[in-house]
Design a protein around this motif. Structure first.
Motif, PDB file in Angstrom:
ATOM      1  N   VAL A 100       0.708  -1.278  -0.075  1.00  0.00           N
ATOM      2  CA  VAL A 100       0.122  -0.038  -0.096  1.00  0.00           C
ATOM      3  C   VAL A 100       0.958   1.242  -0.038  1.00  0.00           C
ATOM      4  O   VAL A 100       1.672   1.530   1.009  1.00  0.00           O
ATOM      5  N   LYS A 101       0.712   1.986  -1.117  1.00  0.00           N
ATOM      6  CA  LYS A 101       1.627   3.361  -1.074  1.00  0.00           C
ATOM      7  C   LYS A 101       0.696   4.460  -0.623  1.00  0.00           C
ATOM      8  O   LYS A 101       1.231   5.483  -0.103  1.00  0.00           O
ATOM      9  N   LYS A 102      -0.401   4.433  -0.858  1.00  0.00           N
ATOM     10  CA  LYS A 102      -1.203   5.507  -0.291  1.00  0.00           C
ATOM     11  C   LYS A 102      -2.827   5.201   0.258  1.00  0.00           C
ATOM     12  O   LYS A 102      -3.512   4.153  -0.479  1.00  0.00           O
ATOM     13  N   ALA A 103      -3.122   5.249   1.405  1.00  0.00           N
ATOM     14  CA  ALA A 103      -4.534   4.990   1.936  1.00  0.00           C
ATOM     15  C   ALA A 103      -4.886   6.316   2.321  1.00  0.00           C
ATOM     16  O   ALA A 103      -4.661   7.370   3.279  1.00  0.00           O
ATOM     17  N   THR A 104      -6.309   6.661   1.658  1.00  0.00           N
ATOM     18  CA  THR A 104      -7.057   7.822   1.753  1.00  0.00           C
ATOM     19  C   THR A 104      -8.175   7.589   2.653  1.00  0.00           C
ATOM     20  O   THR A 104      -9.108   6.374   2.507  1.00  0.00           O
ATOM     21  N   LEU A 105      -8.354   8.266   3.684  1.00  0.00           N
ATOM     22  CA  LEU A 105      -9.516   7.890   4.554  1.00  0.00           C
ATOM     23  C   LEU A 105     -10.671   9.216   4.547  1.00  0.00           C
ATOM     24  O   LEU A 105     -10.236  10.466   4.673  1.00  0.00           O
ATOM     25  N   VAL A 106     -11.874   8.845   4.020  1.00  0.00           N
ATOM     26  CA  VAL A 106     -12.887   9.972   4.021  1.00  0.00           C
ATOM     27  C   VAL A 106     -14.076   9.636   5.110  1.00  0.00           C
ATOM     28  O   VAL A 106     -14.729   8.800   4.851  1.00  0.00           O
ATOM     29  N   ASP A 107     -13.871  10.488   6.124  1.00  0.00           N
ATOM     30  CA  ASP A 107     -15.144  10.342   7.168  1.00  0.00           C
ATOM     31  C   ASP A 107     -15.768  11.656   7.322  1.00  0.00           C
ATOM     32  O   ASP A 107     -15.292  12.799   7.176  1.00  0.00           O
ATOM     33  N   ILE A 108     -17.007  11.799   7.466  1.00  0.00           N
ATOM     34  CA  ILE A 108     -17.861  12.750   7.146  1.00  0.00           C
ATOM     35  C   ILE A 108     -17.757  13.601   8.523  1.00  0.00           C
ATOM     36  O   ILE A 108     -18.268  14.797   8.407  1.00  0.00           O
TER      37      ILE A 108
END
Lengths: 276, 276
Positions: A100-108
């Motif tokens: 994994v090179k990049k992990a994006t987290l999107v929480d409202i």
């Protein structure tokens, strides 16, 4: 106060109850009612709208099983998106994969992130990692605006009430398909088969219309309703049941094993029936 | 009365709570405190000493998994003994196997049998079958007085408190080995790995000293502590993991399948660690 017990009604007529050492924080955020408490049995615990989200003692089950099953199924997961999951537990497990090179987290809800960092540090601690991009944003819109971008998408949402309602719709699954690369794979938590059989059946039907490989697997989470949680996988190409032995590598876990990876897809008959 | 909730404290600090429609019977028997109630969520339910024993809605899991795993493991189970299990659920499942010529049930508490027949008829109904011999007697003594008699023994006991304390001792397992025929197999319910890890570890160690094949498997029982229940198998010869495909035959179940038979032995890492 002493002698406090917190009761979560998991249905109208059934629930779990636990002794509280102290309340740590309560707040009506812009999206949900957030409570953090120290419990005698489960350590610190996060509740949203009165439902258990995670606890220090049993969080490893959910977070490992969301992350490792799709990540070992994909041959080279470089870009990962987590929708929801503001407590950071899934991200922590994702980062155990060197591919994994990049992990994006999107929480409202930024408050979930803020108070998880404060009261659940061993869960949220990896949100500061340099491979992680944390965004406080609407996951549904983030997906809608993404195209051919992610190898793996993980939907770590609350139940389909409140802010997560959109995350259990066919439109959302279609958006996920678009946001994934051509051999991408997604996983979503899909509640329990004892009280939410209709939901599981519906999600299976919707995902099957979009993804050629649709699977259901389970894990035991003692603080979640019925103790038996399900996860739905939709995959464009790779099948979690066909992972080659040499794809697995050693990983530090307390629940997941490569043997359990496959066994967790073998369902009790009444659960299997929901997928047919 | 209306508005009643029954709370089972599964540990000092954690429990389940359920809404009661009506209390059907309560009685201090010679051995334990027996309660039968009609619940909103689970149908009629039997409690012994304040612990959930079985409910109409989820009883199938426990009863199927106790019975079918050892019965399909043994190539020709003609004589079966159930120790405890006065509700009759295990017997009902045992009788689904045409090879079984005689099934003996030995429960120490006749009141459990009596009130199960009255309030749990679809569970207890097969206790009248002509292949069944029901005895109100001490299971420990029955085992001690048996030699080379049974193909399969199933220990369907309460927790190791009260009348069941003897049923979790090495002396009892040695008695079982003597009571079994030369290729006999036994199974016992052995509680849950979240709150009773030490018990599971101890039973595994004791059974391994007596039986060449010792195995642990799990099932999801939502009304039992943690939702994850374990069963320990001790076998003189036949291995539940080595059952040949043609041994299985079609059977009417809601939880057990031949695929799940083997998958239920694939344990979460923290549970597997208890067996090593």
């Amino acid at each position: 106060m002493s002698g406090l017990w917190y009761t979560e009604k998991q249905t109208e007529n059934f629930g779990i109850t636990m002794k509280i050492k102290q309340t740590l924080h309560t707040e009506q955020t812009d999206f949900q009612y957030l409570e953090m408490a120290e419990t005698e049995e489960w350590g610190n615990m996060l509740f949203l709208d009165g439902m258990v989200m995670t606890s220090q003692r049993d969080e490893f089950v959910y977070h490992e099983m969301v992350a490792h099953v799709p990540l070992f199924t994909h041959p080279n997961p470089e870009t990962v998106l987590v929708v929801g999951g503001g407590d950071g537990g899934v991200i922590r497990e994702v980062l155990k994969h060197p591919e994994v090179k990049k992990a994006t987290l999107v929480d409202i809800d930024g408050k979930v992130i803020e108070y998880s960092k404060k009261y659940l540090p061993e869960i949220a601690g990896k949100l500061e990692d340099e491979r992680v991009d944390v965004r406080v944003d609407d996951g549904f819109m983030h997906i809608a605006n993404s195209e051919n971008e992610y190898d793996v998408i993980m939907v770590d949402s609350t139940e389909p009430v409140g802010p997560a309602v959109n995350l259990f719709t066919k439109g959302f699954y279609a958006g996920i398909a678009k946001a994934l690369k051509e051999d991408g794979i997604f996983v979503a938590q899909t509640d329990n088969p004892w009280f939410k059989a209709d939901l599981i059946r519906e999600v299976q039907r919707d995902v099957k219309e979009i993804f050629p490989v649709t699977r259901l697997y389970t894990a035991n989470i003692p603080t979640y309703p019925s103790g038996l949680w399900t996860f739905t996988i939709g995959s464009k190409k790779h099948d979690p049941l066909e992972v080659k032995e040499d794809r697995f590598h050693d990983i530090d876990t307390k629940y997941y094993t490569k043997e359990l990876h496959k066994a967790s897809f073998v369902l009790p008959k009444f659960v299997k029936d929901l997928t047919e």
